[in-house]
Design a protein around this motif. Structure first.
Motif, PDB file in Angstrom:
ATOM      1  N   GLU A 139      36.341  91.893 110.254  1.00 31.14           N
ATOM      2  CA  GLU A 139      36.206  92.021 111.700  1.00 31.14           C
ATOM      3  C   GLU A 139      37.017  90.896 112.346  1.00 31.14           C
ATOM      4  O   GLU A 139      36.794  89.725 112.053  1.00 31.14           O
ATOM      5  CB  GLU A 139      34.749  91.905 112.138  1.00 31.14           C
ATOM      6  CG  GLU A 139      33.854  92.997 111.600  1.00 31.14           C
ATOM      7  CD  GLU A 139      34.142  94.356 112.200  1.00 31.14           C
ATOM      8  OE1 GLU A 139      34.502  94.424 113.396  1.00 31.14           O
ATOM      9  OE2 GLU A 139      34.005  95.345 111.472  1.00 31.14           O
ATOM     10  N   VAL A 140      37.955  91.253 113.225  1.00 30.08           N
ATOM     11  CA  VAL A 140      38.785  90.274 113.917  1.00 30.08           C
ATOM     12  C   VAL A 140      38.414  90.298 115.399  1.00 30.08           C
ATOM     13  O   VAL A 140      38.456  91.344 116.037  1.00 30.08           O
ATOM     14  CB  VAL A 140      40.288  90.575 113.740  1.00 30.08           C
ATOM     15  CG1 VAL A 140      41.136  89.566 114.499  1.00 30.08           C
ATOM     16  CG2 VAL A 140      40.657  90.606 112.267  1.00 30.08           C
ATOM     17  N   VAL A 141      38.043  89.124 115.924  1.00 29.66           N
ATOM     18  CA  VAL A 141      37.675  88.980 117.334  1.00 29.66           C
ATOM     19  C   VAL A 141      38.413  87.765 117.873  1.00 29.66           C
ATOM     20  O   VAL A 141      38.244  86.660 117.374  1.00 29.66           O
ATOM     21  CB  VAL A 141      36.152  88.787 117.519  1.00 29.66           C
ATOM     22  CG1 VAL A 141      35.816  88.546 118.974  1.00 29.66           C
ATOM     23  CG2 VAL A 141      35.392  89.971 116.953  1.00 29.66           C
ATOM     24  N   VAL A 142      39.245  87.988 118.887  1.00 27.82           N
ATOM     25  CA  VAL A 142      39.952  86.902 119.563  1.00 27.82           C
ATOM     26  C   VAL A 142      39.675  87.084 121.051  1.00 27.82           C
ATOM     27  O   VAL A 142      39.990  88.128 121.610  1.00 27.82           O
ATOM     28  CB  VAL A 142      41.471  86.943 119.297  1.00 27.82           C
ATOM     29  CG1 VAL A 142      42.169  85.792 119.997  1.00 27.82           C
ATOM     30  CG2 VAL A 142      41.762  86.933 117.810  1.00 27.82           C
ATOM     31  N   GLU A 143      39.049  86.075 121.673  1.00 26.44           N
ATOM     32  CA  GLU A 143      38.695  86.191 123.078  1.00 26.44           C
ATOM     33  C   GLU A 143      39.313  85.071 123.898  1.00 26.44           C
ATOM     34  O   GLU A 143      39.578  83.992 123.384  1.00 26.44           O
ATOM     35  CB  GLU A 143      37.170  86.164 123.246  1.00 26.44           C
ATOM     36  CG  GLU A 143      36.500  87.368 122.642  1.00 26.44           C
ATOM     37  CD  GLU A 143      35.008  87.394 122.850  1.00 26.44           C
ATOM     38  OE1 GLU A 143      34.385  86.317 122.922  1.00 26.44           O
ATOM     39  OE2 GLU A 143      34.456  88.503 122.959  1.00 26.44           O
ATOM     40  N   LYS A 144      39.523  85.360 125.167  1.00 24.77           N
ATOM     41  CA  LYS A 144      40.053  84.360 126.095  1.00 24.77           C
ATOM     42  C   LYS A 144      39.033  83.248 126.298  1.00 24.77           C
ATOM     43  O   LYS A 144      37.828  83.473 126.258  1.00 24.77           O
ATOM     44  CB  LYS A 144      40.365  84.992 127.457  1.00 24.77           C
ATOM     45  CG  LYS A 144      41.527  85.943 127.421  1.00 24.77           C
ATOM     46  CD  LYS A 144      41.744  86.565 128.781  1.00 24.77           C
ATOM     47  CE  LYS A 144      42.908  87.527 128.751  1.00 24.77           C
ATOM     48  NZ  LYS A 144      43.053  88.243 130.022  1.00 24.77           N
ATOM     49  N   ASP A 145      39.525  82.051 126.545  1.00 23.12           N
ATOM     50  CA  ASP A 145      38.691  80.909 126.871  1.00 23.12           C
ATOM     51  C   ASP A 145      38.668  80.785 128.386  1.00 23.12           C
ATOM     52  O   ASP A 145      39.635  80.318 128.990  1.00 23.12           O
ATOM     53  CB  ASP A 145      39.261  79.643 126.226  1.00 23.12           C
ATOM     54  CG  ASP A 145      38.384  78.431 126.435  1.00 23.12           C
ATOM     55  OD1 ASP A 145      37.206  78.594 126.802  1.00 23.12           O
ATOM     56  OD2 ASP A 145      38.881  77.312 126.228  1.00 23.12           O
ATOM     57  N   PHE A 146      37.577  81.239 129.007  1.00 20.39           N
ATOM     58  CA  PHE A 146      37.471  81.190 130.459  1.00 20.39           C
ATOM     59  C   PHE A 146      37.009  79.817 130.917  1.00 20.39           C
ATOM     60  O   PHE A 146      36.241  79.138 130.234  1.00 20.39           O
ATOM     61  CB  PHE A 146      36.492  82.241 130.984  1.00 20.39           C
ATOM     62  CG  PHE A 146      36.981  83.647 130.848  1.00 20.39           C
ATOM     63  CD1 PHE A 146      38.062  84.087 131.593  1.00 20.39           C
ATOM     64  CD2 PHE A 146      36.369  84.531 129.987  1.00 20.39           C
ATOM     65  CE1 PHE A 146      38.525  85.389 131.481  1.00 20.39           C
ATOM     66  CE2 PHE A 146      36.817  85.837 129.859  1.00 20.39           C
ATOM     67  CZ  PHE A 146      37.901  86.258 130.604  1.00 20.39           C
ATOM     68  N   ALA A 147      37.459  79.419 132.089  1.00 18.51           N
ATOM     69  CA  ALA A 147      37.049  78.146 132.677  1.00 18.51           C
ATOM     70  C   ALA A 147      35.538  78.157 132.901  1.00 18.51           C
ATOM     71  O   ALA A 147      34.965  79.154 133.318  1.00 18.51           O
ATOM     72  CB  ALA A 147      37.770  77.931 134.007  1.00 18.51           C
ATOM     73  N   CYS A 148      34.892  77.025 132.589  1.00 18.75           N
ATOM     74  CA  CYS A 148      33.462  76.873 132.846  1.00 18.75           C
ATOM     75  C   CYS A 148      33.256  76.632 134.331  1.00 18.75           C
ATOM     76  O   CYS A 148      34.025  75.911 134.959  1.00 18.75           O
ATOM     77  CB  CYS A 148      32.899  75.700 132.041  1.00 18.75           C
ATOM     78  SG  CYS A 148      32.934  75.988 130.276  1.00 18.75           S
TER      79      CYS A 148
ATOM     80  N   THR B 196      44.696  77.936 106.099  1.00 19.12           N
ATOM     81  CA  THR B 196      45.145  78.475 107.379  1.00 19.12           C
ATOM     82  C   THR B 196      44.794  79.947 107.504  1.00 19.12           C
ATOM     83  O   THR B 196      44.947  80.713 106.554  1.00 19.12           O
ATOM     84  CB  THR B 196      46.677  78.332 107.513  1.00 19.12           C
ATOM     85  OG1 THR B 196      47.038  76.979 107.316  1.00 19.12           O
ATOM     86  CG2 THR B 196      47.153  78.796 108.871  1.00 19.12           C
ATOM     87  N   ILE B 197      44.344  80.324 108.697  1.00 19.36           N
ATOM     88  CA  ILE B 197      44.176  81.728 109.048  1.00 19.36           C
ATOM     89  C   ILE B 197      45.012  81.959 110.294  1.00 19.36           C
ATOM     90  O   ILE B 197      44.863  81.250 111.286  1.00 19.36           O
ATOM     91  CB  ILE B 197      42.707  82.084 109.338  1.00 19.36           C
ATOM     92  CG1 ILE B 197      41.854  81.858 108.100  1.00 19.36           C
ATOM     93  CG2 ILE B 197      42.606  83.526 109.824  1.00 19.36           C
ATOM     94  CD1 ILE B 197      40.378  82.019 108.348  1.00 19.36           C
ATOM     95  N   ALA B 198      45.909  82.938 110.247  1.00 17.92           N
ATOM     96  CA  ALA B 198      46.761  83.255 111.393  1.00 17.92           C
ATOM     97  C   ALA B 198      46.496  84.693 111.823  1.00 17.92           C
ATOM     98  O   ALA B 198      46.509  85.605 111.001  1.00 17.92           O
ATOM     99  CB  ALA B 198      48.228  83.082 111.028  1.00 17.92           C
ATOM    100  N   VAL B 199      46.228  84.869 113.111  1.00 19.89           N
ATOM    101  CA  VAL B 199      46.086  86.202 113.686  1.00 19.89           C
ATOM    102  C   VAL B 199      47.398  86.505 114.384  1.00 19.89           C
ATOM    103  O   VAL B 199      47.832  85.745 115.249  1.00 19.89           O
ATOM    104  CB  VAL B 199      44.907  86.261 114.675  1.00 19.89           C
ATOM    105  CG1 VAL B 199      44.825  87.638 115.321  1.00 19.89           C
ATOM    106  CG2 VAL B 199      43.604  85.918 113.970  1.00 19.89           C
ATOM    107  N   ILE B 200      48.029  87.604 114.009  1.00 19.41           N
ATOM    108  CA  ILE B 200      49.332  87.972 114.556  1.00 19.41           C
ATOM    109  C   ILE B 200      49.173  89.283 115.311  1.00 19.41           C
ATOM    110  O   ILE B 200      48.711  90.278 114.767  1.00 19.41           O
ATOM    111  CB  ILE B 200      50.373  88.120 113.426  1.00 19.41           C
ATOM    112  CG1 ILE B 200      50.454  86.804 112.650  1.00 19.41           C
ATOM    113  CG2 ILE B 200      51.732  88.532 113.991  1.00 19.41           C
ATOM    114  CD1 ILE B 200      51.134  86.919 111.321  1.00 19.41           C
ATOM    115  N   LEU B 201      49.544  89.241 116.585  1.00 19.71           N
ATOM    116  CA  LEU B 201      49.466  90.424 117.437  1.00 19.71           C
ATOM    117  C   LEU B 201      50.854  91.014 117.615  1.00 19.71           C
ATOM    118  O   LEU B 201      51.838  90.278 117.683  1.00 19.71           O
ATOM    119  CB  LEU B 201      48.911  90.051 118.810  1.00 19.71           C
ATOM    120  CG  LEU B 201      47.557  89.351 118.861  1.00 19.71           C
ATOM    121  CD1 LEU B 201      47.203  89.016 120.303  1.00 19.71           C
ATOM    122  CD2 LEU B 201      46.474  90.184 118.219  1.00 19.71           C
ATOM    123  N   SER B 202      50.922  92.340 117.752  1.00 21.44           N
ATOM    124  CA  SER B 202      52.194  92.946 118.135  1.00 21.44           C
ATOM    125  C   SER B 202      52.511  92.469 119.550  1.00 21.44           C
ATOM    126  O   SER B 202      51.619  92.068 120.301  1.00 21.44           O
ATOM    127  CB  SER B 202      52.100  94.473 118.105  1.00 21.44           C
ATOM    128  OG  SER B 202      51.242  94.927 119.136  1.00 21.44           O
TER     129      SER B 202
END
Length: 82
Positions: free
Chosen positions: A52-61, A18-24
Motif C-alpha cells: 500500500e503506497v500513500v503519499v499525502e500533502k503536508d498542509f499548514a497547521c 532508501t525507499i523512493a516513490v516515483i510518480l509519472s
C-alpha cells in the motif's frame, strides 16, 4: 520522491536504506493540483503480496506560526469557521 516522463503512475524503488516513490509526470501534475490531497495505490510485489503506497500533502497547521509552516501546502480549512 521524483517523477518520470512515462511509465506506471506510481513506482517504488528500495534498497536497504532508501525507499523512493516515483510518480509519472502526469500523476505528479494531478497531485499538485489544489484538489488532490494524496496519491493512494496498491502495488503487486509478487510472492510477498501487495504494498500500500500513500503519499499525502503536508498542509499548514492552523495553530502554529508561519515559521513552523515552511514548505507546506495552504490549508484548505484556513479561514473556515465552525
Amino acid at each position: 520522491m521524483s517523477s518520470v516522463e512515462q511509465g506506471p503512475a506510481v513506482q517504488v524503488q528500495y534498497t536497504t536504506r532508501t525507499i523512493a516513490v516515483i510518480l509519472s509526470r502526469q500523476q505528479a501534475l494531478d497531485w499538485s493540483s489544489e484538489n488532490e490531497v494524496g496519491v493512494y495505490t496498491t502495488l503487486d510485489i509478487g510472492s510477498a503480496g501487495t504494498l500500500e503506497v500513500v503519499v499525502e500533502k503536508d498542509f499548514a497547521c492552523l495553530d502554529r506560526s508561519e515559521a513552523d509552516n515552511t514548505d507546506t501546502f495552504a490549508n484548505p480549512l484556513d479561514g473556515a469557521t465552525c
